[in-house]
Design a protein around this motif. Structure first.
Motif, mmCIF file in Angstrom:
data_model
loop_
_atom_site.group_PDB
_atom_site.id
_atom_site.type_symbol
_atom_site.label_atom_id
_atom_site.label_comp_id
_atom_site.label_asym_id
_atom_site.label_seq_id
_atom_site.Cartn_x
_atom_site.Cartn_y
_atom_site.Cartn_z
ATOM 1 N N SER A 53 30.662 39.318 39.869
ATOM 2 C CA SER A 53 30.856 38.998 38.464
ATOM 3 C C SER A 53 29.629 38.243 37.987
ATOM 4 N N ASP A 66 32.400 42.343 35.003
ATOM 5 C CA ASP A 66 33.268 42.290 36.181
ATOM 6 C C ASP A 66 33.847 40.888 36.364
ATOM 7 N N THR A 67 34.895 40.783 37.179
ATOM 8 C CA THR A 67 35.612 39.508 37.303
ATOM 9 C C THR A 67 35.818 39.077 38.753
ATOM 10 N N GLY A 71 40.728 35.391 40.569
ATOM 11 C CA GLY A 71 40.566 34.659 39.317
ATOM 12 C C GLY A 71 40.396 33.169 39.494
ATOM 13 N N ILE A 91 34.544 41.420 27.846
ATOM 14 C CA ILE A 91 34.535 41.655 29.283
ATOM 15 C C ILE A 91 34.278 43.136 29.506
ATOM 16 N N LEU A 93 34.177 45.980 32.506
ATOM 17 C CA LEU A 93 34.560 46.280 33.887
ATOM 18 C C LEU A 93 33.829 47.528 34.359
ATOM 19 N N THR A 101 37.872 43.738 39.550
ATOM 20 C CA THR A 101 38.886 43.530 38.511
ATOM 21 C C THR A 101 39.917 42.471 38.889
ATOM 22 N N LEU A 104 40.595 39.384 36.653
ATOM 23 C CA LEU A 104 40.804 39.600 35.221
ATOM 24 C C LEU A 104 42.063 38.935 34.699
ATOM 25 N N ASP A 105 43.187 39.111 35.373
ATOM 26 C CA ASP A 105 44.448 38.593 34.849
ATOM 27 C C ASP A 105 44.409 37.077 34.696
ATOM 28 N N VAL A 116 38.202 43.916 26.206
ATOM 29 C CA VAL A 116 37.937 44.355 27.577
ATOM 30 C C VAL A 116 37.563 45.831 27.524
ATOM 31 N N VAL A 130 46.409 44.628 30.312
ATOM 32 C CA VAL A 130 45.371 43.894 29.582
ATOM 33 C C VAL A 130 45.843 43.597 28.162
#
Length: 266
Positions: A53, A66-67, A71, A91, A93, A101, A104-105, A116, A130
């Motif tokens: 990320s 990217d994440t 998280g 964001i 991806l 991913t 992301l949440d 996103v 999302v």
């Protein structure tokens, strides 16, 4: 999404550097890329993890590309670097794999007022999750312009992976997630789409486990394309990173966790 791109050539000199300082976006004409999640370590005091990320500042809007895979780790590293999640506007991806991913949440639970942008091939259930977090969903199929100075390759390869292309004074900065379609193919597609030279190629190059002749052939193709600087990390693998470092010498840029890369935009 437009299929044809219009690019401006800039004559200003550009400076690219990697460092490990705390965030200060600096002058608005400077593109700043901070690596937030990576299994390749660079700056101490951050938590490494498998995935990728980075945060892109200095454009019309702030982009999270990217994440990573977790998280909590992503948000913790942002906090340690003095970076504010609520500053993110968009964001992007690269592809569906969880190491890109997975964060992301948790990020959207913290800050859901973003767009996103994902490959069109992402499952409907993913898009709905999302949207349920309050985010706007955008999809990409073909290459084209996303916003000022920002383009996507569009979906490439069997995994429908997209890479980001940032137009700067020196040329393109290409950011890849895992480069499953082939790092050389991505670079070739970027030049075809924009007609711009490649200043910097960074991110995961998907060469972990590749043999030396294969890596050297890819290096030769990238050099033939005129790629000026490289910053491989994540799924590139130590052996390949060493070969890229040897091939580019002083134009090798550190791209591990916590690295900050600056490029003059105009």
């Amino acid at each position: 999404m437009p299929h044809h791109l219009t690019s401006l050539f800039f004559l200003a000199l550009a400076l690219t550097q990697a460092d490990a300082g705390h965030a200060n976006p600096g002058r608005p004409d400077v593109l700043r890329i901070t690596v937030l999640f990576n299994n390749v370590e660079h700056q101490s005091g951050l938590e490494a993890g498998w995935g990728f990320s980075c945060l892109i500042q200095g454009l019309a809007g702030t982009i999270l590309f990217d994440t990573g895979g977790d998280g909590g780790v992503l948000l913790s590293n942002m906090h340690r670097l003095g970076l504010e999640p609520h500053a993110v506007d968009t964001i992007v991806l690269s592809h569906i794999h969880g190491d890109h991913t997975g964060g992301l949440d948790a990020f959207l639970a913290k800050h859901g007022a973003v767009e996103v942008i994902m490959p069109e091939a992402f499952p409907a259930s993913f898009r709905q999750a999302v949207a349920d977090r309050g985010a706007r969903v955008g999809t990409v199929r073909q290459g084209g312009r996303l916003m000022d100075d920002v383009y996507t390759t569009g979906e490439l390869g069997a995994l429908h992976e997209q890479s980001l292309l940032l137009d700067t004074a020196k040329g393109l900065v290409i950011i890849t997630g895992c480069a499953h379609p082939g790092i050389d193919r991505i670079a070739q597609e970027a030049v075809r789409l924009t007609g711009r030279p490649i200043h910097l190629l960074m991110g995961g190059f998907h060469l972990l486990g590749a043999d030396r002749p294969e890596i050297q052939a890819i290096i030769a193709r990238l050099q033939a394309l005129g790629v000026e600087q490289v910053a491989p990390s994540h799924c590139t693998g130590d052996a390949a990173i060493a070969l890229f470092r040897q091939a580019w010498g002083g134009n090798f840029v550190e791209g591990g966790l916590g690295a900050v890369i600056r490029v003059l935009l105009r």
